[in-house]
Write a protein that holds these residues in place. Structure first.
Motif, PDB file in Angstrom:
ATOM      1  N   ILE A  10       0.871  -1.184   0.000  1.00 49.17           N
ATOM      2  CA  ILE A  10       0.000   0.000   0.000  1.00 49.17           C
ATOM      3  C   ILE A  10       0.906   1.231   0.000  1.00 49.17           C
ATOM      4  O   ILE A  10       1.905   1.280   0.731  1.00 49.17           O
ATOM      5  CB  ILE A  10      -0.947  -0.014   1.223  1.00 49.17           C
ATOM      6  CG1 ILE A  10      -1.936  -1.180   1.088  1.00 49.17           C
ATOM      7  CG2 ILE A  10      -1.691   1.311   1.349  1.00 49.17           C
ATOM      8  CD1 ILE A  10      -2.989  -1.269   2.169  1.00 49.17           C
ATOM      9  N   ASP A 154      -8.604  -1.216  -9.223  1.00 55.10           N
ATOM     10  CA  ASP A 154      -7.922  -0.105  -9.893  1.00 55.10           C
ATOM     11  C   ASP A 154      -6.488  -0.453 -10.313  1.00 55.10           C
ATOM     12  O   ASP A 154      -5.873   0.273 -11.075  1.00 55.10           O
ATOM     13  CB  ASP A 154      -7.927   1.137  -8.979  1.00 55.10           C
ATOM     14  CG  ASP A 154      -7.264   0.881  -7.625  1.00 55.10           C
ATOM     15  OD1 ASP A 154      -7.095  -0.295  -7.254  1.00 55.10           O
ATOM     16  OD2 ASP A 154      -6.903   1.858  -6.966  1.00 55.10           O
ATOM     17  N   ALA A 189     -13.972  -5.328  -4.308  1.00 60.09           N
ATOM     18  CA  ALA A 189     -12.730  -4.961  -5.005  1.00 60.09           C
ATOM     19  C   ALA A 189     -12.753  -3.485  -5.407  1.00 60.09           C
ATOM     20  O   ALA A 189     -11.732  -2.920  -5.786  1.00 60.09           O
ATOM     21  CB  ALA A 189     -12.523  -5.841  -6.225  1.00 60.09           C
ATOM     22  N   LYS A 190     -13.939  -2.885  -5.335  1.00 66.86           N
ATOM     23  CA  LYS A 190     -14.009  -1.443  -5.578  1.00 66.86           C
ATOM     24  C   LYS A 190     -15.073  -0.829  -4.669  1.00 66.86           C
ATOM     25  O   LYS A 190     -16.270  -0.914  -4.943  1.00 66.86           O
ATOM     26  CB  LYS A 190     -14.338  -1.174  -7.049  1.00 66.86           C
ATOM     27  CG  LYS A 190     -14.253   0.298  -7.403  1.00 66.86           C
ATOM     28  CD  LYS A 190     -14.427   0.488  -8.896  1.00 66.86           C
ATOM     29  CE  LYS A 190     -14.428   1.959  -9.254  1.00 66.86           C
ATOM     30  NZ  LYS A 190     -14.808   2.166 -10.656  1.00 66.86           N
ATOM     31  N   ILE A 191     -14.607  -0.266  -3.575  1.00 66.84           N
ATOM     32  CA  ILE A 191     -15.514   0.422  -2.645  1.00 66.84           C
ATOM     33  C   ILE A 191     -15.680   1.854  -3.172  1.00 66.84           C
ATOM     34  O   ILE A 191     -14.715   2.478  -3.619  1.00 66.84           O
ATOM     35  CB  ILE A 191     -14.929   0.412  -1.217  1.00 66.84           C
ATOM     36  CG1 ILE A 191     -14.799  -1.034  -0.713  1.00 66.84           C
ATOM     37  CG2 ILE A 191     -15.779   1.244  -0.259  1.00 66.84           C
ATOM     38  CD1 ILE A 191     -16.109  -1.807  -0.600  1.00 66.84           C
ATOM     39  N   LYS A 203      -8.473   8.204  -0.737  1.00 69.97           N
ATOM     40  CA  LYS A 203      -7.966   9.081   0.319  1.00 69.97           C
ATOM     41  C   LYS A 203      -7.614  10.458  -0.215  1.00 69.97           C
ATOM     42  O   LYS A 203      -7.441  11.397   0.538  1.00 69.97           O
ATOM     43  CB  LYS A 203      -6.744   8.448   0.980  1.00 69.97           C
ATOM     44  CG  LYS A 203      -5.642   8.053   0.018  1.00 69.97           C
ATOM     45  CD  LYS A 203      -4.650   7.126   0.711  1.00 69.97           C
ATOM     46  CE  LYS A 203      -3.820   6.349  -0.282  1.00 69.97           C
ATOM     47  NZ  LYS A 203      -3.185   5.191   0.283  1.00 69.97           N
TER      48      LYS A 203
HETATM   49  P1  AMP Z   1      -3.471   2.748  -2.636  1.00 69.15           P
HETATM   50  O1  AMP Z   1      -4.133   3.471  -1.540  1.00 69.15           O
HETATM   51  O2  AMP Z   1      -3.772   3.348  -3.963  1.00 69.15           O
HETATM   52  O3  AMP Z   1      -2.020   2.488  -2.370  1.00 69.15           O
HETATM   53  O4  AMP Z   1      -4.145   1.315  -2.688  1.00 69.15           O
HETATM   54  C1  AMP Z   1      -3.738   0.239  -1.893  1.00 69.15           C
HETATM   55  C2  AMP Z   1      -4.601  -0.962  -2.183  1.00 69.15           C
HETATM   56  O5  AMP Z   1      -5.972  -0.678  -1.878  1.00 69.15           O
HETATM   57  C3  AMP Z   1      -4.589  -1.407  -3.645  1.00 69.15           C
HETATM   58  O6  AMP Z   1      -4.677  -2.810  -3.703  1.00 69.15           O
HETATM   59  C4  AMP Z   1      -5.836  -0.791  -4.189  1.00 69.15           C
HETATM   60  O7  AMP Z   1      -6.331  -1.485  -5.314  1.00 69.15           O
HETATM   61  C5  AMP Z   1      -6.784  -0.921  -3.007  1.00 69.15           C
HETATM   62  N1  AMP Z   1      -7.835   0.099  -3.044  1.00 69.15           N
HETATM   63  C6  AMP Z   1      -7.671   1.443  -3.047  1.00 69.15           C
HETATM   64  N2  AMP Z   1      -8.859   2.078  -3.080  1.00 69.15           N
HETATM   65  C7  AMP Z   1      -9.798   1.099  -3.111  1.00 69.15           C
HETATM   66  C8  AMP Z   1     -11.241   1.104  -3.158  1.00 69.15           C
HETATM   67  N3  AMP Z   1     -11.930   2.236  -3.168  1.00 69.15           N
HETATM   68  N4  AMP Z   1     -11.873  -0.091  -3.164  1.00 69.15           N
HETATM   69  C9  AMP Z   1     -11.174  -1.256  -3.142  1.00 69.15           C
HETATM   70  N5  AMP Z   1      -9.831  -1.332  -3.097  1.00 69.15           N
HETATM   71  C10 AMP Z   1      -9.149  -0.172  -3.089  1.00 69.15           C
END
Ligand code: AMP
Ligand code: TRP
Length: 337
Positions: A10, A154, A189-191, A203
């Motif tokens: 992350i 994503d 997988a996509k909130i 965020k």
């Molecule tokens: P990031 O915050 O972009 O580093 O994301 C870290 C992980 O969280 C990655 O696997 C993203 O695909 C997942 N992720 C980020 N936002 C979402 C969301 N809204 N829904 C589901 N997974 C998410």
């Protein structure tokens, strides 16, 4: 039987959201008994956009502490910080030389983020790191011979790029990389954004009511769920296309309570949105209270550094072995024919 490997990380760009938890972190925890896990804090990705050093340091520590507070177990999973393993950046360079500019410019995340830089700052100066981001991510993955990469939707395009680079290099130099596959949670997988459920929860959203961060104040969280956008139908049904707000709340409930979506729909027959929101609030609040209490307990203890020691050692071992192989097969190692 030997366990298959998983790798994920992350980025340390700020708060970890409920989307990160449901899309990624929860899976890391759920899968750690069945896979050999390598989970890292992507701090090198965290500097692709400008960030001041105090914030970066704080984000790195917060992310590690949250990994453990969410249930990652240092005796089961290898947890480490990306920049502690220099091989990530080294391999990224070799992969860069096997990637085209066109491939990187086609990445939707690059297009979105660079457009955002332009519109936010009115500047044409796009950090090169934004373009290179997926190559570094491919290096993160390919270094560990990972079979699966648990991520949210994503990241699909980035994983496809990692596969293309791996295939290209295997053909050119001889078999060096295992082909990784993405791994998505069955639900969540996509909130979606709580205020604009046509977008993913992020965020980086300017409206803090749009997302729930794992360390948010509990009273604020209750308010955020209460004000989540739904629709005027007052019918609790999962229909992502026509009822994204309601479907998103059902998804959150389903994922956190481990209840099938159909079961939730049954439980909600004849009920109103107040009932749905009350239940979502209960599962979210109970999760966050648990995470926050563990987080506060460990944040200032010496355990954090101890807990990443063995993960870092194991990661280093795997990564240096793979990099040696790449150097041998590409001819970079001049001492070896
Ligand atoms: P990031 O915050 O972009 O580093 O994301 C870290 C992980 O969280 C990655 O696997 C993203 O695909 C997942 N992720 C980020 N936002 C979402 C969301 N809204 N829904 C589901 N997974 C998410
Ligand atoms: N790009 C991912 C994200 O922001 C984070 C990440 C970096 C990652 N390297 C990775 C995820 C390797 C999985 C595997 O969501």
């Amino acid at each position: 039987m030997e366990k298959k490997r998983m790798i994920s990380g992350i980025t340390t760009t700020g708060k970890i959201t409920l989307g990160n938890y449901i899309g990624a972190l929860k899976n890391f925890v759920d899968l750690q008994d069945d896979f050999e896990m390598y989970i890292f804090v992507a701090n090198l990705h965290g500097i692709t956009l400008p960030i001041d050093k105090e914030t970066l340091r704080k984000n790195i520590k917060e992310t590690v502490a949250l990994y453990f507070a969410c249930g990652l177990d240092p005796t089961k999973s290898n947890i480490f910080i990306q920049s502690d393993i220099a091989e990530h950046a080294e391999l990224a360079w070799v992969l860069t030389c096997n990637t085209t500019l066109g491939e990187l410019q086609r990445m939707t995340q690059f297009k979105d983020k660079s457009n955002k830089v332009k519109s936010d700052n009115g500047t044409e100066f796009i950090p090169t790191g934004l373009l290179m981001y997926p190559v570094l991510m491919a290096a993160d993955i390919l270094l560990y011979d990972a079979s699966f990469v648990p991520v949210g939707k994503d990241q699909k395009q980035h994983i496809e790029l990692a596969r293309s680079i791996a295939e290209r290099m295997n053909n050119k130099y001889g078999e060096m990389f295992k082909m990784p596959e993405e791994y998505h949670p069955k639900v969540g997988a996509k909130i979606l954004d709580l205020q604009d459920p046509t977008k993913k929860m992020s965020k980086s959203s300017l409206n803090s009511k749009s997302y729930i961060a794992l360390l948010d104040n509990i009273e604020e969280v209750k308010k955020k769920i209460k004000s989540a956008v739904t629709d005027s139908e007052n019918l609790i049904k999962y229909d992502l296309e026509n009822k994204p707000g309601v479907s998103n709340l059902i998804t959150i409930w389903s994922s956190l309570a481990n209840l099938a979506i159909e079961k939730i729909e049954k439980m909600c027959e004849g009920k109103d949105y107040g009932f749905l929101k009350e239940n979502v609030t209960n599962v979210v609040v109970s999760l966050l209270e648990k995470i926050q209490s563990k987080y506060n307990e460990i944040y200032n203890s010496d355990d954090l550094e101890k807990w990443i020691e063995s993960g870092t050692l194991n990661a280093k071992k795997a990564a240096s072995k793979k990099l040696r192989k790449v150097y041998n097969l590409t001819g970079l190692n001049y001492k070896r024919k």
